[in-house]
Design a protein around this motif. Structure first.
Motif, short mmCIF file in Angstrom:
data_model
loop_
_atom_site.label_atom_id
_atom_site.label_comp_id
_atom_site.label_asym_id
_atom_site.label_seq_id
_atom_site.Cartn_x
_atom_site.Cartn_y
_atom_site.Cartn_z
N ALA A 169 -16.58 22.78 22.76
CA ALA A 169 -17.44 22.52 21.60
C ALA A 169 -17.83 21.04 21.62
O ALA A 169 -17.05 20.19 22.04
CB ALA A 169 -16.70 22.85 20.31
N VAL A 170 -19.05 20.75 21.20
CA VAL A 170 -19.53 19.38 21.17
C VAL A 170 -20.10 19.05 19.80
O VAL A 170 -20.65 19.92 19.11
CB VAL A 170 -20.61 19.10 22.25
N SER A 171 -19.95 17.79 19.42
CA SER A 171 -20.61 17.29 18.22
C SER A 171 -22.04 16.93 18.58
O SER A 171 -22.43 16.95 19.75
CB SER A 171 -19.88 16.05 17.70
N GLN A 172 -22.81 16.55 17.57
CA GLN A 172 -24.07 15.90 17.86
C GLN A 172 -23.76 14.52 18.41
O GLN A 172 -22.69 13.96 18.16
CB GLN A 172 -24.89 15.71 16.58
N LEU A 173 -24.69 13.96 19.13
CA LEU A 173 -24.60 12.56 19.49
C LEU A 173 -24.91 11.76 18.23
O LEU A 173 -25.77 12.15 17.44
CB LEU A 173 -25.62 12.22 20.57
N GLY A 174 -24.19 10.67 17.98
CA GLY A 174 -24.50 9.87 16.81
C GLY A 174 -23.32 9.11 16.25
O GLY A 174 -22.50 8.57 16.99
N TRP A 175 -23.22 9.13 14.93
CA TRP A 175 -22.18 8.39 14.21
C TRP A 175 -22.03 9.03 12.84
O TRP A 175 -22.83 9.88 12.46
CB TRP A 175 -22.60 6.92 14.04
N ARG A 176 -21.02 8.65 12.08
CA ARG A 176 -20.87 9.09 10.69
C ARG A 176 -20.13 8.03 9.92
O ARG A 176 -19.46 7.17 10.48
CB ARG A 176 -20.15 10.43 10.61
N ASN A 177 -20.25 8.08 8.59
CA ASN A 177 -19.50 7.15 7.74
C ASN A 177 -18.01 7.36 7.94
O ASN A 177 -17.55 8.47 8.17
CB ASN A 177 -19.85 7.36 6.26
N HIS A 178 -17.26 6.29 7.86
CA HIS A 178 -15.80 6.31 7.98
C HIS A 178 -15.33 6.84 9.33
O HIS A 178 -14.28 7.43 9.44
CB HIS A 178 -15.15 7.13 6.85
N PHE A 179 -16.14 6.65 10.35
CA PHE A 179 -15.78 7.04 11.71
C PHE A 179 -15.57 5.78 12.52
O PHE A 179 -16.34 4.83 12.39
CB PHE A 179 -16.92 7.87 12.32
N SER A 180 -14.55 5.76 13.31
CA SER A 180 -14.37 4.65 14.25
C SER A 180 -13.73 5.19 15.50
O SER A 180 -13.14 6.28 15.50
CB SER A 180 -13.51 3.54 13.64
#
Length: 184
Positions: A169-180
């Motif tokens: 399974a893969v996420s989208q490429l990108g970022w999200r709040n409170h992610f590091s």
């Protein structure tokens, strides 16, 4: 004369503090991305460098985080679900993605200014079916090529070991709040 020297040294120290804090503010800017805007073009593989960040294992899942850094000269949008090609030796294998969104969560498309990083989360299982903990060699890979959406090119990520015995399974490429990169 002594008073003049003291004032000179104090002024010099204050100027140094102001210049130093200004430089730190500029150089110490964020390394992660911001929410995507429609004004920027999609990131191209030739403008990205991929690197393995870490693996985490828990509850029968293995979560692998990959960082993508914009080495281009312009801001671009990192987003969408990629295709994954597994590397084993000199051979390449197009892998079947069994799910979008991962045990480690999902990400949102994001703007990547030059030198900023985004991510991809790859999730595999490690306790399933008839192999239950015994991984067949035919499902183990030593690196990956991430094929960007919209035919925007590829990014090779060497030295990331993963197996697809229990799915991929893969996420989208990108970022999200409170992610590091430290939290995953």
């Amino acid at each position: 004369m002594l008073r003049l020297a003291v004032h000179f040294v104090q002024g010099l120290m204050m100027t140094s503090v102001i210049i130093g804090s200004t430089l730190l503010g500029v150089a110490g800017g964020p390394i992660a991305a911001s929410a995507a805007s429609a004004a920027n073009p999609s990131c191209r593989g030739s403008n990205l460098v991929g690197a393995f960040v870490r693996n985490q294992v828990g509850a029968g899942h293995e979560v692998t985080t990959i960082a993508f850094t914009n080495v281009g000269l312009k801001t671009c949008v990192l987003g969408g679900y990629p295709t994954i090609i597994g590397l084993r030796g000199a051979r390449q294998y197009r892998l079947h993605v069994t799910g979008h969104g991962t045990y480690g969560g999902n990400l949102r498309p994001t703007d990547l200014a030059p030198r900023m990083s985004g991510a991809l989360i790859v999730s595999t299982g490690d306790l399933c079916g008839p192999t239950y903990g015994v991984l067949p060699p035919s499902q183990i890979y030593s690196g990956m090529i991430v094929v960007l959406p919209k035919n925007e090119g590829t990014v090779q990520v060497p030295d990331v070991t993963f197996d697809t015995t229990c799915g991929l399974a893969v996420s989208q490429l990108g970022w999200r709040n409170h992610f590091s990169f430290q939290d995953i």
